[in-house]
Write a protein that holds these residues in place. Structure first.
Motif, short mmCIF file in Angstrom:
data_model
loop_
_atom_site.label_atom_id
_atom_site.label_comp_id
_atom_site.label_asym_id
_atom_site.label_seq_id
_atom_site.Cartn_x
_atom_site.Cartn_y
_atom_site.Cartn_z
N LEU A 71 11.26 36.39 33.94
CA LEU A 71 12.23 36.13 35.00
C LEU A 71 11.88 34.84 35.74
O LEU A 71 12.76 34.06 36.10
CB LEU A 71 12.30 37.30 35.97
CG LEU A 71 13.41 37.25 37.03
CD1 LEU A 71 14.78 37.05 36.39
CD2 LEU A 71 13.40 38.52 37.88
N ASP A 72 10.60 34.59 35.92
CA ASP A 72 10.17 33.33 36.54
C ASP A 72 10.56 32.15 35.66
O ASP A 72 10.99 31.10 36.16
CB ASP A 72 8.66 33.33 36.76
CG ASP A 72 8.21 34.41 37.73
OD1 ASP A 72 8.52 34.29 38.92
OD2 ASP A 72 7.56 35.37 37.29
N GLY A 73 10.39 32.31 34.36
CA GLY A 73 10.75 31.24 33.44
C GLY A 73 12.24 30.93 33.47
O GLY A 73 12.65 29.76 33.41
N ILE A 74 13.05 31.98 33.57
CA ILE A 74 14.50 31.79 33.69
C ILE A 74 14.82 31.04 34.98
O ILE A 74 15.65 30.12 35.01
CB ILE A 74 15.22 33.15 33.67
CG1 ILE A 74 15.31 33.69 32.24
CG2 ILE A 74 16.62 33.06 34.28
CD1 ILE A 74 16.25 32.94 31.32
N SER A 75 14.15 31.40 36.06
CA SER A 75 14.46 30.81 37.37
C SER A 75 14.22 29.31 37.40
O SER A 75 14.93 28.57 38.09
CB SER A 75 13.65 31.50 38.47
OG SER A 75 12.28 31.13 38.41
N GLU A 121 27.30 44.92 37.67
CA GLU A 121 28.48 44.28 38.27
C GLU A 121 28.51 44.42 39.79
O GLU A 121 29.36 43.81 40.45
CB GLU A 121 29.76 44.88 37.69
CG GLU A 121 30.01 44.51 36.22
CD GLU A 121 30.13 43.00 36.05
OE1 GLU A 121 30.88 42.37 36.81
OE2 GLU A 121 29.45 42.46 35.14
N HIS A 122 27.60 45.20 40.35
CA HIS A 122 27.59 45.38 41.80
C HIS A 122 27.16 44.08 42.48
O HIS A 122 26.22 43.41 42.02
CB HIS A 122 26.64 46.51 42.19
CG HIS A 122 26.79 46.95 43.61
ND1 HIS A 122 26.29 46.24 44.68
CD2 HIS A 122 27.42 48.04 44.15
CE1 HIS A 122 26.58 46.86 45.80
NE2 HIS A 122 27.26 47.96 45.52
N PRO A 123 27.83 43.70 43.57
CA PRO A 123 27.50 42.45 44.26
C PRO A 123 26.03 42.33 44.66
O PRO A 123 25.46 41.23 44.61
CB PRO A 123 28.40 42.48 45.49
CG PRO A 123 29.57 43.31 45.07
CD PRO A 123 29.01 44.36 44.15
N ALA A 124 25.40 43.44 45.04
CA ALA A 124 24.00 43.38 45.47
C ALA A 124 23.09 43.00 44.30
O ALA A 124 22.10 42.29 44.49
CB ALA A 124 23.57 44.72 46.05
N VAL A 125 23.42 43.49 43.11
CA VAL A 125 22.64 43.14 41.92
C VAL A 125 22.84 41.68 41.57
O VAL A 125 21.89 40.94 41.29
CB VAL A 125 23.02 44.05 40.73
CG1 VAL A 125 22.31 43.59 39.45
CG2 VAL A 125 22.68 45.50 41.04
N ALA A 130 20.88 36.16 41.41
CA ALA A 130 21.18 34.76 41.72
C ALA A 130 19.99 34.08 42.40
O ALA A 130 19.81 32.85 42.27
CB ALA A 130 22.42 34.67 42.61
N GLN A 131 19.19 34.85 43.09
CA GLN A 131 17.99 34.28 43.71
C GLN A 131 17.01 33.76 42.67
O GLN A 131 16.15 32.93 42.98
CB GLN A 131 17.32 35.34 44.59
CG GLN A 131 18.16 35.80 45.77
CD GLN A 131 17.55 36.98 46.50
OE1 GLN A 131 16.37 37.27 46.33
NE2 GLN A 131 18.35 37.66 47.30
N TRP A 132 17.15 34.24 41.45
CA TRP A 132 16.28 33.80 40.35
C TRP A 132 17.05 32.92 39.38
O TRP A 132 16.59 32.69 38.26
CB TRP A 132 15.70 35.03 39.63
CG TRP A 132 14.89 35.87 40.55
CD1 TRP A 132 15.29 36.99 41.23
CD2 TRP A 132 13.55 35.62 40.97
NE1 TRP A 132 14.29 37.47 42.03
CE2 TRP A 132 13.19 36.64 41.89
CE3 TRP A 132 12.59 34.64 40.66
CZ2 TRP A 132 11.94 36.70 42.49
CZ3 TRP A 132 11.35 34.71 41.25
CH2 TRP A 132 11.04 35.72 42.16
#
Length: 337
Positions: A71-75, A121-125, A130-132
């Motif tokens: 996940l860090d690599g994606i970010s 699909e939930h906005p919170a997810v 998006a933070q990553w």
């Protein structure tokens, strides 16, 4: 990030002698090709076929990143697509850890796909991903985890007291609730942890017990403990996704359902021959009594769920809403079958 974006933009918009350069994505997974990665392999195959080789994916099994760092690599744009498991870094993907709560009630891979994709699909997810700089494409559905171990089978809650177990996320919390000592070593490290005695038991889905060799050390396997599973999405770097041409993006998105179906069909074949695998390797199939299972659920299910909702709500997530969405989707899926 700038260099990656520049390279992708160049690949999509520039060309030599007026011809566009083909799009090439790097994909970070781990271990070796197995049931857990078949949808990624199928997706790469479909995308290449539909674009006549103009959009390709290079799938790397451990060559680009460690499992817990995908996940860090994606970010940072180190690669364009990756697989990760929520339990590897629960603080980075809090919202989807609802799917790792013990005894949540998901019984089939099809149900796992339905609840996972509804939650994604939930906005919170979406906001948390998006933070990553990540966008979830699809899940990697896995059956309920079960234990392999050596020595006397751990078939009662009393026998699990003090048990050192490789288990991540909500599963780790479940075993902790009955006195177990969970450790969250990554899947490729599980065999060595078991061999060296760091853990007594390993909780995996069937394919992982095969792929990572833990079944080869085991003398027993719990056939019906079924405490839960882990959630492992396939994500893409948002910048890379948005820089695709409209046609490429449509090809990618439209190939997801077929890739998931290929995964489900392939996993069904593995499950159908699992009893033969156990017999071949001399592994005892252990059945936990209904009484012990009921006690495990009472200790682990409700309390861990309630604590998760309280903790995540305190951190600003709509935890109750996320949990209710999973349960509602599960009920709807069953009603439609």
């Amino acid at each position: 990030m700038k260099s990656m974006k520049t390279a992708v933009v160049a690949a999509l918009t520039l060309g030599f002698a007026g011809e566009a350069i083909a799009t090439e994505w790097n994909v970070s997974v781990w271990g070796k090709r197995r049931a857990f990665t078949e949808h990624v392999e199928k997706l790469a195959e479909l995308v290449a076929e539909k674009t006549d080789g103009e959009f390709t994916m290079n799938i790397s099994y451990g060559g680009l990143s460690q499992p817990k760092e995908n996940l860090d690599g994606i970010s940072i744009g180190a690669f364009e697509m990756a697989q990760f498991c929520a339990g590897y870094h629960r603080d980075k993907n809090r919202a989807i850890t609802v799917l790792e709560l013990p005894f949540i009630g998901v019984n089939t891979l099809e149900e796992e796909v339905a609840v996972s994709h509804a939650l994604y699909e939930h906005p919170a997810v979406k906001e948390e991903m998006a933070q990553w700089n990540a966008r979830i494409l699809m899940t990697s559905p896995m059956p309920q985890y079960n234990l392999v171990g050596v020595g006397e089978p751990r078939d009662t809650l009393d026998s699990m007291n003090g048990m050192r177990v490789r288990a991540t996320g909500g599963l780790g919390e479940a075993f902790k609730a009955v006195g177990g000592v969970p450790t969250s070593v990554s899947a490729p490290e599980a065999y060595q942890a078991m061999e060296s005695g760091v853990v007594d038991t390993v909780a995996f889905a069937q394919h992982a017990h095969l792929s990572f060799g833990t079944i080869n050390q085991a003398t027993w396997w719990t056939a019906n403990l079924n405490p839960g599973t882990v959630n492992c999405p396939i994500v893409v770097n948002t910048d890379a996704y948005e820089m695709l041409s409209d046609d490429e993006r449509e090809v990618l998105d439209s190939s997801i359902d077929e890739s998931i179906q290929h995964y489900l069909d392939n996993y069904a074949e593995l499950l159908a021959r699992w009893d033969d695998v156990l017999e071949e390797k001399g592994v005892e199939k252990v059945m936990i009594s209904d009484e012990e299972l009921a006690k495990f659920r009472e200790v682990a299910a409700g309390p861990i769920r309630d604590q998760w909702i309280a903790d995540m709500s305190a951190q600003g997530l709509p935890a109750q809403e996320l949990y209710d969405l999973v349960i509602a989707t599960l009920e709807e899926t069953r009603a439609s079958n």
